[in-house]
Write an enzyme that holds these catalytic residues in place. Structure first.
Site, PDB file in Angstrom:
ATOM      1  N   SER A   1       0.862  -1.183   0.000  1.00 19.14           N
ATOM      2  CA  SER A   1       0.000   0.000   0.000  1.00 19.14           C
ATOM      3  C   SER A   1       0.894   1.227   0.000  1.00 19.14           C
ATOM      4  O   SER A   1       2.014   1.194   0.515  1.00 19.14           O
ATOM      5  CB  SER A   1      -0.843  -0.019   1.273  1.00 19.14           C
ATOM      6  OG  SER A   1      -1.414   1.252   1.507  1.00 19.14           O
TER       7      SER A   1
ATOM      8  N   LYS B   1       3.147  -2.789   6.126  1.00 21.55           N
ATOM      9  CA  LYS B   1       3.344  -2.703   4.675  1.00 21.55           C
ATOM     10  C   LYS B   1       4.774  -2.245   4.339  1.00 21.55           C
ATOM     11  O   LYS B   1       5.343  -2.676   3.335  1.00 21.55           O
ATOM     12  CB  LYS B   1       2.313  -1.760   4.048  1.00 21.55           C
ATOM     13  CG  LYS B   1       0.860  -2.261   4.171  1.00 21.55           C
ATOM     14  CD  LYS B   1       0.618  -3.579   3.457  1.00 21.55           C
ATOM     15  CE  LYS B   1      -0.864  -3.933   3.380  1.00 21.55           C
ATOM     16  NZ  LYS B   1      -1.129  -5.226   2.719  1.00 21.55           N
TER      17      LYS B   1
HETATM   18  N1  LIG Z   1      -8.788  -1.361  -0.609  1.00 23.19           N
HETATM   19  C1  LIG Z   1      -7.784  -0.513  -0.687  1.00 23.19           C
HETATM   20  O1  LIG Z   1      -7.981   0.706  -0.921  1.00 23.19           O
HETATM   21  C2  LIG Z   1      -6.371  -0.974  -0.503  1.00 23.19           C
HETATM   22  C3  LIG Z   1      -5.341  -0.032  -0.650  1.00 23.19           C
HETATM   23  C4  LIG Z   1      -4.017  -0.434  -0.514  1.00 23.19           C
HETATM   24  C5  LIG Z   1      -3.734  -1.768  -0.253  1.00 23.19           C
HETATM   25  N2  LIG Z   1      -4.746  -2.673  -0.098  1.00 23.19           N
HETATM   26  C6  LIG Z   1      -4.362  -4.069   0.187  1.00 23.19           C
HETATM   27  O2  LIG Z   1      -4.991  -4.944  -0.725  1.00 23.19           O
HETATM   28  C7  LIG Z   1      -5.250  -6.211  -0.107  1.00 23.19           C
HETATM   29  C8  LIG Z   1      -6.700  -6.586  -0.290  1.00 23.19           C
HETATM   30  O3  LIG Z   1      -7.474  -5.551   0.295  1.00 23.19           O
HETATM   31  P1  LIG Z   1      -9.051  -5.418   0.094  1.00 23.19           P
HETATM   32  O4  LIG Z   1      -9.328  -3.972   0.005  1.00 23.19           O
HETATM   33  O5  LIG Z   1      -9.516  -6.340  -0.963  1.00 23.19           O
HETATM   34  O6  LIG Z   1      -9.525  -5.924   1.543  1.00 23.19           O
HETATM   35  P2  LIG Z   1     -10.842  -6.695   2.016  1.00 23.19           P
HETATM   36  O7  LIG Z   1     -11.964  -6.431   1.082  1.00 23.19           O
HETATM   37  O8  LIG Z   1     -10.977  -6.352   3.449  1.00 23.19           O
HETATM   38  O9  LIG Z   1     -10.421  -8.233   1.857  1.00 23.19           O
HETATM   39  C9  LIG Z   1      -9.371  -8.740   2.621  1.00 23.19           C
HETATM   40  C10 LIG Z   1      -9.146 -10.188   2.262  1.00 23.19           C
HETATM   41  O10 LIG Z   1      -8.057 -10.677   3.071  1.00 23.19           O
HETATM   42  C11 LIG Z   1      -8.501 -11.866   3.727  1.00 23.19           C
HETATM   43  N3  LIG Z   1      -7.813 -12.097   4.997  1.00 23.19           N
HETATM   44  C12 LIG Z   1      -7.755 -11.311   6.094  1.00 23.19           C
HETATM   45  N4  LIG Z   1      -7.049 -11.921   7.074  1.00 23.19           N
HETATM   46  C13 LIG Z   1      -6.651 -13.123   6.566  1.00 23.19           C
HETATM   47  C14 LIG Z   1      -5.906 -14.193   7.083  1.00 23.19           C
HETATM   48  N5  LIG Z   1      -5.403 -14.184   8.318  1.00 23.19           N
HETATM   49  N6  LIG Z   1      -5.684 -15.274   6.274  1.00 23.19           N
HETATM   50  C15 LIG Z   1      -6.175 -15.306   5.017  1.00 23.19           C
HETATM   51  N7  LIG Z   1      -6.923 -14.329   4.490  1.00 23.19           N
HETATM   52  C16 LIG Z   1      -7.144 -13.248   5.246  1.00 23.19           C
HETATM   53  C17 LIG Z   1      -9.992 -11.647   3.936  1.00 23.19           C
HETATM   54  O11 LIG Z   1     -10.607 -12.891   4.253  1.00 23.19           O
HETATM   55  P3  LIG Z   1     -11.979 -12.986   5.136  1.00 23.19           P
HETATM   56  O12 LIG Z   1     -13.102 -12.673   4.190  1.00 23.19           O
HETATM   57  O13 LIG Z   1     -11.974 -14.382   5.624  1.00 23.19           O
HETATM   58  O14 LIG Z   1     -11.864 -11.972   6.233  1.00 23.19           O
HETATM   59  C18 LIG Z   1     -10.356 -11.071   2.581  1.00 23.19           C
HETATM   60  O15 LIG Z   1     -10.442 -12.098   1.630  1.00 23.19           O
HETATM   61  C19 LIG Z   1      -4.821  -6.053   1.354  1.00 23.19           C
HETATM   62  O16 LIG Z   1      -3.522  -6.572   1.544  1.00 23.19           O
HETATM   63  C20 LIG Z   1      -4.812  -4.539   1.556  1.00 23.19           C
HETATM   64  O17 LIG Z   1      -3.942  -4.138   2.592  1.00 23.19           O
HETATM   65  C21 LIG Z   1      -6.041  -2.315  -0.218  1.00 23.19           C
END
Ligand SMILES: NC(=O)c1ccc[n+]([C@@H]2O[C@H](COP(=O)([O-])OP(=O)(O)OC[C@H]3O[C@@H](n4cnc5c(N)ncnc54)[C@H](OP(=O)(O)O)[C@@H]3O)[C@@H](O)[C@H]2O)c1
Length: 230
Positions: free
Chosen positions: A137, A159
């Site tokens: 991120s 991160k």
């Molecule tokens: N959205 C943004 O704006 C943004 C920006 C920068 C970076 N990111 C990064 O992108 C990635 C995905 O983010 P997202 O926005 O798609 O988040 P999200 O919608 O909250 O989804 C998170 C995913 O991670 C899984 N997860 C959490 N803890 C876990 C664990 N211990 N073992 C296995 N799976 C686990 C969740 O599974 P469950 O459904 O079981 O909880 C879900 O599938 C993350 O690494 C986040 O930091 C996101």
């Protein structure tokens, strides 16, 4: 096109699920890792696509070995690992931390990616073009932090550590496996919220590119398909 065997952690919703969808539609063999098996199955059903689903809680050593064993038996190797699973739990800054939250955040976002990478390494080494993609991120960027940023201390540090791990892994692997870290931008997911300025497709784009493009960088931080200083 070479059909690749690709494992995505946290594949059951958000950016991870969109990455799975795009890669599957492009003809690759997707292995969707899901913390809860049933949620992964439900997610695949909702897309109406054919993907492999494996239970993978990234902090659980037994799950990591089990998935590695499954991939070895079923496919013999792994071409791409996408360490996408992550959490962001409403966190304060460094002056008033909840260390349980900070520890849990590091366990999932940093140690989870590290342990999963090591678990999959023998399988990635069997690929002719092994790759690891770490979903970081801009909040982990030291440049951005230097811009007077506060709050979300555990998330930011997790991160930054993931970015450092990327460089160290790529140094040690010496090109045998390409390791990159990336920012998806601010994406409309449960984590990003409805106010985010990017669609799921935009958020998944760079990961899909890093997984499939013929020529990619190594040991770099990538955003919008380009290397950025962090
Ligand atoms: N959205 C943004 O704006 C943004 C920006 C920068 C970076 N990111 C990064 O992108 C990635 C995905 O983010 P997202 O926005 O798609 O988040 P999200 O919608 O909250 O989804 C998170 C995913 O991670 C899984 N997860 C959490 N803890 C876990 C664990 N211990 N073992 C296995 N799976 C686990 C969740 O599974 P469950 O459904 O079981 O909880 C879900 O599938 C993350 O690494 C986040 O930091 C996101």
């Amino acid at each position: 096109m070479m059909k690749k065997i690709i494992l995505i952690t946290g594949g059951n919703r958000g950016i991870g699920l969109e990455i799975c969808r795009q890669l599957c539609l492009a003809g690759h063999q997707v292995i969707l890792g899901s913390r809860r098996f049933e949620n992964g199955k439900k997610a695949v059903k909702s897309l109406g696509l054919s993907m492999d689903v494996q239970q993978l809680e990234v902090t659980n050593k037994a799950d990591i070995s089990q998935v590695a064993k499954y991939i070895e038996t079923t496919y013999g190797h792994l071409d791409v690992l996408i360490n996408n699973a992550g959490i962001l739990v409403g966190e304060a800054g460094v002056l008033e931390p909840d260390f349980d939250v900070v520890t849990n955040t590091l366990n999932v976002n940093f140690y989870g990616a590290w342990k999963t990478s090591l678990g999959m390494l023998p399988l990635l080494k069997k690929s002719s073009d092994g790759r690891i993609i770490n979903m970081s991120s801009s909040m982990g960027s030291l440049n951005e932090m230097g811009n007077n940023k506060t709050g979300h201390a555990g998330y930011r540090i997790s991160k930054t550590a993931l970015n450092a791990l990327t460089i160290l892994l790529s140094n040690e692997l010496q090109g045998a496996i390409k390791v990159n870290t990336m920012s998806p931008g601010w994406v409309k997911t449960d984590m990003g919220g409805a106010g985010a300025d990017r669609s799921l497709a935009e958020g998944a784009d760079t990961a899909v590119w890093l997984a499939t493009a013929e020529v990619i960088p190594n040991g770099k931080f990538v955003k919008d398909r380009a290397i950025v200083e962090w």
